[in-house]
Design an enzyme around this catalytic site. Structure first.
Site, PDB file in Angstrom:
ATOM      1  N   GLU A  55      55.368 -27.592  74.033  1.00 17.82           N
ATOM      2  CA  GLU A  55      56.444 -27.677  73.063  1.00 17.82           C
ATOM      3  C   GLU A  55      56.597 -26.282  72.463  1.00 17.82           C
ATOM      4  O   GLU A  55      55.618 -25.709  71.994  1.00 17.82           O
ATOM      5  CB  GLU A  55      56.026 -28.682  71.981  1.00 17.82           C
ATOM      6  CG  GLU A  55      57.127 -29.105  71.088  1.00 17.82           C
ATOM      7  CD  GLU A  55      56.631 -30.104  70.035  1.00 17.82           C
ATOM      8  OE1 GLU A  55      57.185 -30.101  68.950  1.00 17.82           O
ATOM      9  OE2 GLU A  55      55.669 -30.860  70.322  1.00 17.82           O
ATOM     10  N   ARG A 295      40.291 -32.002  76.467  1.00 16.98           N
ATOM     11  CA  ARG A 295      40.831 -30.742  75.971  1.00 16.98           C
ATOM     12  C   ARG A 295      39.703 -29.734  75.798  1.00 16.98           C
ATOM     13  O   ARG A 295      38.536 -30.095  75.717  1.00 16.98           O
ATOM     14  CB  ARG A 295      41.550 -30.950  74.642  1.00 16.98           C
ATOM     15  CG  ARG A 295      40.643 -31.502  73.544  1.00 16.98           C
ATOM     16  CD  ARG A 295      41.390 -31.759  72.244  1.00 16.98           C
ATOM     17  NE  ARG A 295      41.738 -30.534  71.583  1.00 16.98           N
ATOM     18  CZ  ARG A 295      43.001 -30.114  71.375  1.00 16.98           C
ATOM     19  NH1 ARG A 295      44.009 -30.842  71.767  1.00 16.98           N
ATOM     20  NH2 ARG A 295      43.236 -28.995  70.752  1.00 16.98           N
ATOM     21  N   LYS A 305      47.561 -25.728  67.027  1.00 19.78           N
ATOM     22  CA  LYS A 305      48.697 -24.867  66.721  1.00 19.78           C
ATOM     23  C   LYS A 305      48.998 -24.850  65.223  1.00 19.78           C
ATOM     24  O   LYS A 305      49.323 -23.818  64.667  1.00 19.78           O
ATOM     25  CB  LYS A 305      49.948 -25.392  67.421  1.00 19.78           C
ATOM     26  CG  LYS A 305      50.102 -24.959  68.856  1.00 19.78           C
ATOM     27  CD  LYS A 305      51.527 -25.280  69.284  1.00 19.78           C
ATOM     28  CE  LYS A 305      51.560 -25.893  70.652  1.00 19.78           C
ATOM     29  NZ  LYS A 305      52.822 -26.521  70.991  1.00 19.78           N
TER      30      LYS A 305
HETATM   31  P1  ATP Z   1      50.674 -29.896  69.142  1.00 17.23           P
HETATM   32  O1  ATP Z   1      49.381 -29.623  68.425  1.00 17.23           O
HETATM   33  O2  ATP Z   1      51.870 -29.240  68.554  1.00 17.23           O
HETATM   34  O3  ATP Z   1      50.878 -31.280  69.681  1.00 17.23           O
HETATM   35  P2  ATP Z   1      49.600 -29.118  71.613  1.00 17.23           P
HETATM   36  O4  ATP Z   1      48.469 -28.198  71.331  1.00 17.23           O
HETATM   37  O5  ATP Z   1      49.368 -30.478  72.127  1.00 17.23           O
HETATM   38  O6  ATP Z   1      50.547 -29.062  70.410  1.00 17.23           O
HETATM   39  P3  ATP Z   1      51.657 -28.738  73.550  1.00 17.23           P
HETATM   40  O7  ATP Z   1      52.632 -27.642  73.504  1.00 17.23           O
HETATM   41  O8  ATP Z   1      52.134 -30.111  73.388  1.00 17.23           O
HETATM   42  O9  ATP Z   1      50.553 -28.327  72.516  1.00 17.23           O
HETATM   43  O10 ATP Z   1      50.713 -28.607  74.804  1.00 17.23           O
HETATM   44  C1  ATP Z   1      51.110 -28.316  76.105  1.00 17.23           C
HETATM   45  C2  ATP Z   1      50.050 -28.778  77.043  1.00 17.23           C
HETATM   46  O11 ATP Z   1      48.824 -28.119  76.775  1.00 17.23           O
HETATM   47  C3  ATP Z   1      49.805 -30.268  76.914  1.00 17.23           C
HETATM   48  O12 ATP Z   1      49.764 -30.825  78.209  1.00 17.23           O
HETATM   49  C4  ATP Z   1      48.480 -30.350  76.244  1.00 17.23           C
HETATM   50  O13 ATP Z   1      47.789 -31.495  76.657  1.00 17.23           O
HETATM   51  C5  ATP Z   1      47.792 -29.063  76.685  1.00 17.23           C
HETATM   52  N1  ATP Z   1      46.806 -28.631  75.703  1.00 17.23           N
HETATM   53  C6  ATP Z   1      47.005 -28.425  74.392  1.00 17.23           C
HETATM   54  N2  ATP Z   1      45.857 -28.099  73.777  1.00 17.23           N
HETATM   55  C7  ATP Z   1      44.888 -28.099  74.724  1.00 17.23           C
HETATM   56  C8  ATP Z   1      43.469 -27.845  74.734  1.00 17.23           C
HETATM   57  N3  ATP Z   1      42.804 -27.515  73.627  1.00 17.23           N
HETATM   58  N4  ATP Z   1      42.813 -27.951  75.914  1.00 17.23           N
HETATM   59  C9  ATP Z   1      43.470 -28.252  77.033  1.00 17.23           C
HETATM   60  N5  ATP Z   1      44.784 -28.507  77.102  1.00 17.23           N
HETATM   61  C10 ATP Z   1      45.501 -28.440  75.968  1.00 17.23           C
HETATM   62 MG    MG Z   2      51.335 -31.822  72.006  1.00 19.59          MG
END
Ligand code: ATP
Ligand code: MG
Length: 593
Positions: A55, A295, A305
């Site tokens: 996002e 994650r 974020k």
């Molecule tokens: P928000 O906290 O705003 O929901 P997010 O960290 O989930 O954001 P996105 O932009 O939705 O961020 O993430 C994009 C992709 O990165 C998603 O598929 C998410 O699962 C993956 N992702 C986010 N954080 C991690 C992490 N710490 N480890 C592995 N993958 C991650």
């Molecule tokens: Mg997300």
């Protein structure tokens, strides 16, 4: 920040043949569930399609790097097999906000910097969820017509309360049994801007008593009179994540929709929506499937974020690209290479259970990557003056050292040896402790210690001077003119200590920024903790160091090993030609513990 287009193509995993996602993909290929095919327009659809769907509401961080390496890495590996594979880049921009363009650009930069791209078979596979707004709307109407969705006019609070909880079934909305015709009319009026934000929502009609709360008639559209940075004012209703995500996957023929574990409860909804649309003739098998992995949680930092944004907004750090930040722009500025991040992701692997990875694993990957490729240089970080008494003030002797010990072909660098030198303050002790083999003065009738000035001469300490505060101001020594490194007979001098130095007259005085972990606590945001309470007050120290003269020409983003100190990078933002500023990327050893 410019994209480095010269990067080699990522060579990701085979290192990890058995990760569970590969096993799933292998068995899906073996069973023929996903096969390479052509669509109605004659375009090739590879058997395996993954996607990376951030996002654009913030900068990507090291956790995203794991997801990028995983999704693009799988696609790269399977692209060589029959059926082929690719990874789509998708900006999940369903939520209209202002700053999206800056974030979107930085996301694309980050993915490319890591060494990946979204080109396959001569086509760019860069998508935006907002590209699907028309289709999503069309599918919502189909669901309404078939009685699978309804307009709810309860307040947001009532909707929330009436969902019930883990122990209690939800309460159906009084609007749940509106007729499809009435729903359709209301939904169209929502689209046409007849209502204010929050007056109505569109919900799926699933099951208000479902044990999984996600399935209790989830909201899929809401009214928001907000301009979208790509679709402008075309829409005043916007689809929600759960509805958008699975449909975007299906429209892009994604086979394996890989996401983090927190979406596990949403998987039944993902399947429900796609099956409903399949029954309505919209989609055909093979439908995409969602698979969850753990994650990345990294010690001494954050991978949220929202919290990273807070650090930036409250000026706890110097911006998104502060070298202490776990953002991709931050770790890049810190001196990390794309190869080191990919190596790190390979080493940590993918699992189904959450765990913590120690920061030292990330640092170790950088050391292992840079050891073979960073040229060596000399830097004195905590300078102490050394006077060579038997050297004339105007005289100098040229010494040299290899640019890299294992790459003689890289040549040598030269630097002068003069009467006044800078050495590390820690390399001298007035009263040496046991086992200290570096410089110390004569004690009683014992002569002072002898050490080799690395790539230079052997010296013997003859004394020292104190300043008014009783601190050592300078050290004195004499040198042995026949001891120059690399000259015949120089080996006759047997010394235990070996210290580095630069000529005081010729050294480059440069700003060096020494970074440490941003947080003192390994898990600064776990449980009830407020991460702001654990900021490391010593996470950034700015010093003036003395560097060997050749460093004046160091180019932005070039990386060096400062011998005995660690790996340093020329800061891309604040350096000027002839005035490089250095960031410490990582020390030579894991000194934190
Ligand atoms: P928000 O906290 O705003 O929901 P997010 O960290 O989930 O954001 P996105 O932009 O939705 O961020 O993430 C994009 C992709 O990165 C998603 O598929 C998410 O699962 C993956 N992702 C986010 N954080 C991690 C992490 N710490 N480890 C592995 N993958 C991650
Ligand atoms: Mg997300």
């Amino acid at each position: 920040m410019a994209i480095d287009s010269k990067l080699p193509k990522a060579t990701t995993p085979p290192a990890e043949p058995s990760n569970f996602l590969r096993q799933i993909i292998d068995s899906d290929l073996a069973s023929g569930r996903y096969q390479g095919r052509t669509n109605r327009a004659g375009a090739n659809i590879p058997a395996i399609i993954t996607r990376f769907p951030p996002e654009p509401n913030g900068y990507l961080h090291i956790g995203h790097a794991k997801s990028i390496c995983l999704n693009f890495g799988l696609a790269a590996d399977y692209s060589l097999l029959p059926g082929g594979a690719r990874c789509n880049m998708r900006l999940d921009d369903t939520n209209p906000t202002k700053e999206d363009v800056e974030y979107a650009d930085s996301i694309l930069d980050a993915v490319q910097w890591l060494g990946f791209n979204w080109n396959a078979q001569g086509k760019e596979h860069l998508y935006h969820a907002s590209d699907y707004f028309d289709r999503l709307y069309e599918f919502a109407e189909l669901l309404i017509e078939s009685g699978k969705a309804y307009v709810d006019s309860q307040s947001a609070d009532a909707i929330h309360t009436n969902r019930g909880n883990f122990n209690q079934a939800g309460t159906p909305s009084p609007f749940r049994d509106r007729s499809p015709a009435e729903n359709l009319q209301l939904f169209r009026e929502m689209r046409d801007g007849k209502f204010a934000d929050g007056m109505h929502v569109l919900r799926l009609k699933i099951d208000m008593a479902h044990p999984n709360i996600v399935m209790r008639d989830p909201v899929i559209y809401r009214i928001r009179h907000v301009e979208h940075h790509r679709t402008g004012n075309t829409w005043c209703i916007y689809p929600l994540y759960d509805f958008t995500h699975c449909i975007s996957d299906a429209l892009e023929n994604v086979s394996h929709s890989i996401c983090t574990l927190e979406f596990e409860n949403n998987r039944p909804l993902y399947d429900w929506i796609l099956n409903a649309l399949k029954e309505l003739g919209v989609f055909t098998e093979p439908l995409p499937h969602q698979h969850e992995f753990a994650r990345l949680n990294l010690t001494h930092t954050l991978t949220s974020k929202r919290k990273l944004l807070q650090l930036v907004e409250e000026k706890k750090v110097d911006g998104w690209d502060d070298p202490r930040m776990p953002t991709i722009v931050g770790i890049r500025r810190r001196g990390y290479t794309p190869e080191s991040i990919r190596l790190f992701c390979e080493r940590i692997g993918v699992a189904k259970a959450d765990s913590w990875i120690d920061m030292s694993t990330l640092e170790g990957a950088l050391r292992d990557d840079l050891d073979a490729k960073a040229p060596r240089a000399i830097a004195v970080l905590k300078p102490l003056k050394l006077v060579i008494e038997n050297m004339d003030p105007g005289a100098s002797e040229i010494c040299s050292a290899p640019r890299h010990p294992h790459h003689p072909d890289w040549g040598r660098r030269e630097f002068p040896f003069t009467r006044e030198l800078w050495i590390e303050a820690d390399d001298f002790m007035v009263e040496p402790v046991k086992g200290f083999f570096r410089l110390y003065p004569p004690i009683g009738d014992q002569p002072g210690s002898r050490v080799r000035l690395r790539y230079g001469f052997v010296i013997e300490c003859t004394g020292f001077e104190l300043d008014a505060n009783g601190e050592v101001k300078q050290v004195h020594a004499r040198y042995f003119p026949d001891s120059k490194s690399g000259t015949p007979g120089s080996d006759n001098y047997k010394v235990k200590g070996n210290i580095h130095w630069v000529s005081a007259q010729h050294a480059l005085a440069a700003e060096v920024r020494l970074y440490e972990h941003l947080f003192t606590d390994p898990h600064p945001d776990s449980g009830e903790k407020n991460f702001l309470d654990y900021l490391n007050p010593h996470s950034k120290e700015v010093i003036t160091a003395y560097l060997e003269p050749s460093m004046v020409d160091a180019l932005a983003e070039s990386r060096f090993q400062f011998e005995r100190h660690g790996y340093f990078v020329v800061d891309t933002v604040d350096s000027k030609p002839g005035k490089p500023i250095f960031n410490r990327a990582v020390g030579l050893k894991d000194s934190w513990k």
